[in-house]
Write a protein that holds these residues in place. Structure first.
Motif, short mmCIF file in Angstrom:
data_model
loop_
_atom_site.label_atom_id
_atom_site.label_comp_id
_atom_site.label_asym_id
_atom_site.label_seq_id
_atom_site.Cartn_x
_atom_site.Cartn_y
_atom_site.Cartn_z
N ALA B 300 9.61 17.71 -41.82
CA ALA B 300 8.22 17.69 -41.35
C ALA B 300 8.01 16.77 -40.16
O ALA B 300 7.35 17.16 -39.19
CB ALA B 300 7.30 17.30 -42.50
N ALA B 301 8.56 15.56 -40.21
CA ALA B 301 8.32 14.60 -39.13
C ALA B 301 8.93 15.06 -37.80
O ALA B 301 8.23 15.10 -36.78
CB ALA B 301 8.84 13.23 -39.53
N PRO B 302 10.21 15.44 -37.76
CA PRO B 302 10.79 15.92 -36.49
C PRO B 302 10.07 17.15 -35.95
O PRO B 302 9.86 17.26 -34.73
CB PRO B 302 12.23 16.30 -36.88
CG PRO B 302 12.51 15.57 -38.14
CD PRO B 302 11.22 15.39 -38.83
N LEU B 303 9.63 18.04 -36.85
CA LEU B 303 8.94 19.25 -36.42
C LEU B 303 7.62 18.91 -35.74
O LEU B 303 7.28 19.44 -34.68
CB LEU B 303 8.68 20.16 -37.62
CG LEU B 303 8.19 21.57 -37.29
CD1 LEU B 303 9.28 22.39 -36.63
CD2 LEU B 303 7.69 22.27 -38.54
N GLN B 304 6.87 17.98 -36.32
CA GLN B 304 5.59 17.57 -35.73
C GLN B 304 5.82 16.87 -34.39
O GLN B 304 5.05 17.06 -33.45
CB GLN B 304 4.84 16.65 -36.69
CG GLN B 304 4.33 17.37 -37.92
CD GLN B 304 3.46 16.48 -38.78
OE1 GLN B 304 2.50 15.89 -38.29
NE2 GLN B 304 3.82 16.36 -40.05
N GLN B 305 6.87 16.06 -34.34
CA GLN B 305 7.21 15.39 -33.08
C GLN B 305 7.45 16.42 -31.98
O GLN B 305 6.95 16.29 -30.88
CB GLN B 305 8.48 14.54 -33.26
CG GLN B 305 8.28 13.25 -34.04
CD GLN B 305 7.55 12.19 -33.25
OE1 GLN B 305 7.30 12.35 -32.05
NE2 GLN B 305 7.19 11.09 -33.92
N ALA B 306 8.21 17.46 -32.33
CA ALA B 306 8.56 18.47 -31.34
C ALA B 306 7.33 19.28 -30.91
O ALA B 306 7.17 19.60 -29.74
CB ALA B 306 9.63 19.40 -31.90
#
Lengths: 255, 351
Positions: B300-306
């Motif tokens: 979830a965190a990397p996806l939101q960052q991207a």
């Protein structure tokens, strides 16, 4: 004829209501014994007391020469009394065959260990359970519905399945609670053939029924309950002519 | 497809090969963290299969099931750690864990025999909390459980003198410890699946389902419902006890907070979501609910960052949000579970 079941002075109260009062019956081996009476007369209560579902307040029941255990339906079944229910109680999400296989529970004995290790005894017993269940489905005439869910069977077939499941417990006495309730004339006629066939095969039957015609035509002896008391116990012809019975069914003016 | 159907042994061999290679594929592509998640998934599957006996077969709603997991875990912790200076071998502890958890199952079952549905759920929920609170407070006057601090430095599971926490060289080929645990858990999970299937297809299993369907009719069929229900509690609990022992040896640490109400609810969700009373469905439910939340946690965190350049929603909150949504959707559109029992059981078809 030898006596199979003797109930003596059975009493049952629900709070202030005396549902059964001093009821004594004698059922002989190999007969069809009818229990009739108006609504609320205590027929089903007597049934539930007999099969151990309700504890009785007074009285003794002797079955096949032995006193009958109190308040434990599974022991009553093991002693040899099987029953059906007024409002059909099948295992709805099991197949017809599985329903009857459950009925074999009381007469089989493989435990957890046998099941887990699938011992030779377990496999033999399991095959015998299945074979017997298939035979019984055939006997009541619904062999072709073996793999259908019980809930998907027609009303008449559900009644038959319940009888097959009861027969699977190898009863000496089969107690049927209003088996013809809700049936049409054709279904009732074929049920009548089935019950008469059970007697011919040596089984004793206790029949509670509203359909007076069915009871009078089928039963060897009949008892009438009214307000929790037995008013008569005799052959159908005598019962039919008895003024107390007519009064119980139609009221005082009619007699 | 047809060739697999005509040769069931070939299909089975392919599945076995895939399961054997899985840990290497996972650690090579996703990393060791995921191999660890896979190990946990197997533990959860065992738990879900145990609860399935109580809830799925016998129809007894048990919200305190995690207590048996706790009993198994603490039994392992006490018998194989420096806490009491005992270091029993795993093959002695696991059967004992199954037995002790089974006894606890009967202890819970006996007073609740007359209860069903909501009422039973409340009592079992209380039982689960009682066990957890005992674990939390049994550090005084005699220190048995070491209280909220938990028990640390538990012996890793050791087989044939080799602790599974260490990697093993097989013909010059290194098998990591997490993969060794995977194989052990896989074997035990298969064992539990076989036991579950055999129980289901037996006189006892039919009696459980009969009680679920109609208790009064079951009694009228000569089933001693008291004993048969207690047996369901005991069998389900013993599966939980084994899973708990494995958990303790795998984590090498236990503390009361691993055995809260949320854990019971989670295992129940696995059973309900997968398909109550249907073993393949329950396995699927256990696998999904063990793996998907972790996927959200990691992804979830990397996806939101991207996507947005920053983390808008805390992954932990998002995880619960999506989990809740998934539950609602399944209950709306697949109320019998994702993989419910087929209407006609194959074994009963004319052979």
């Amino acid at each position: 004829m030898t006596v199979l079941l003797e109930a003596h002075g059975i009493g049952k109260r629900f709070g202030g209501v005396q549902a059964l009062k001093d009821v004594s019956l004698t059922i002989r081996e190999g007969e069809i014994y009818g229990l009739i009476g108006p609504n609320g007369a205590g027929k089903t209560t007597f049934f539930n007391v007999l099969t151990g579902l309700y504890p009785r307040d007074e009285g003794e029941i002797t079955f096949a020469g032995q006193p009958l255990a109190l308040g434990s339906p599974h022991r009553v079944t093991r002693a040899g009394i099987a029953r059906t229910f007024q409002n059909i109680r099948l295992f709805a999400n099991m197949t017809a065959l599985e329903n009857v296989m459950v009925g074999r529970h009381a007469r089989t004995k493989v435990d957890v260990g046998g099941a887990v290790f699938r011992t030779r005894a377990q496999r033999t017993e399991e095959a015998a359970i299945k074979r017997r269940a298939e035979e019984l489905l055939h006997y009541v005439g619904i062999a072709d519905r073996a793999n259908d869910m019980a809930k998907n069977l027609s009303y008449g077939d559900q009644r038959r399945l319940e009888i097959a499941r009861a027969l699977a417990t190898e009863p000496k006495l089969l107690a049927l609670d209003e088996p013809a309730a809700g049936m049409n004339a054709t279904e009732t006629a074929s049920l009548r053939t089935l019950i008469a066939g059970l007697r011919d095969d040596g089984l004793t039957v206790l029949l509670i029924e509203h359909d007076v015609k069915l009871v009078m035509g089928l039963c060897d002896r009949v008892a009438v309950l009214d307000y929790g008391q037995k008013i008569i116990e005799d052959i159908p012809a005598t019962v039919r002519a008895d003024p107390r019975v007519i009064e119980a069914y139609l009221g005082t003016g009619a007699a | 497809m047809t060739s697999l159907r005509t040769k069931p042994h070939l299909g089975l061999a392919l599945i076995a090969l895939a399961l054997a290679l899985l840990p290497f594929v996972v650690s090579a592509t996703l990393g060791n963290a995921w191999l660890r998640i896979l190990d946990f998934a197997l533990i959860y599957i065992m738990l879900a299969l145990g609860l399935n006996i109580v809830v799925g077969f016998a129809g007894l709603l048990d919200l305190g099931y995690i207590a048996f997991y706790a009993v198994g875990a603490y039994l392992y912790a006490l018998l194989a750690s420096p806490h009491f200076g005992l270091h029993w071998p795993v093959w002695a502890i696991l059967p004992l864990g199954a037995l002790v958890a089974g006894v606890f199952g009967v202890l819970l079952g006996a007073p609740t025999l007359r209860l069903r549905g909501d009422y039973l759920a409340i009592v079992t929920l209380g039982f689960g909390e009682i066990v957890r609170i005992f674990m939390n407070n049994l550090n005084a006057p005699i220190n048995i459980t070491n209280g909220p601090k938990g028990i640390a430095r538990i012996d890793p599971i050791t087989i044939a003198g080799h602790p599974l926490s260490k990697s093993l060289d097989v013909f010059g080929f290194t098998v990591p410890g997490l993969a060794l645990y995977y194989y052990l858990f896989l074997v035990l999970a298969i064992l539990i699946i076989v036991v579950g299937i055999r129980l289901q297809d037996s006189r006892i299993g039919r009696a459980w389902v009969a009680i679920r369907e109609d208790e009064i009719a079951a009694k009228a069929c000569g089933i001693d419902t008291r004993n048969v229900k207690l047996l369901a509690f005991a069998m389900g609990a013993s599966f939980g006890g084994v899973a708990g022992g494995l958990f303790a040896g795998f984590q090498e640490f236990v503390s009361p907070e691993s055995f809260g109400l949320m854990e019971s609810v989670m295992v129940l969700c696995m059973v309900v979501l997968g398909g109550m009373g249907h073993i393949p469905g329950v396995i699927l439910g256990g696998l999904l609910l063990a793996v998907l939340p972790e996927a959200f946690r990691h992804g979830a965190a990397p996806l939101q960052q991207a996507l947005f350049g920053k983390t808008l929603i805390d992954p932990e909150n998002l995880r619960m949000l999506l989990f809740g949504l998934a539950l609602i959707l399944v209950m709306l559109y697949k109320p019998a579970g994702l993989w419910p029992e087929p209407r006609h059981r194959a074994e009963l078809k004319k052979s």
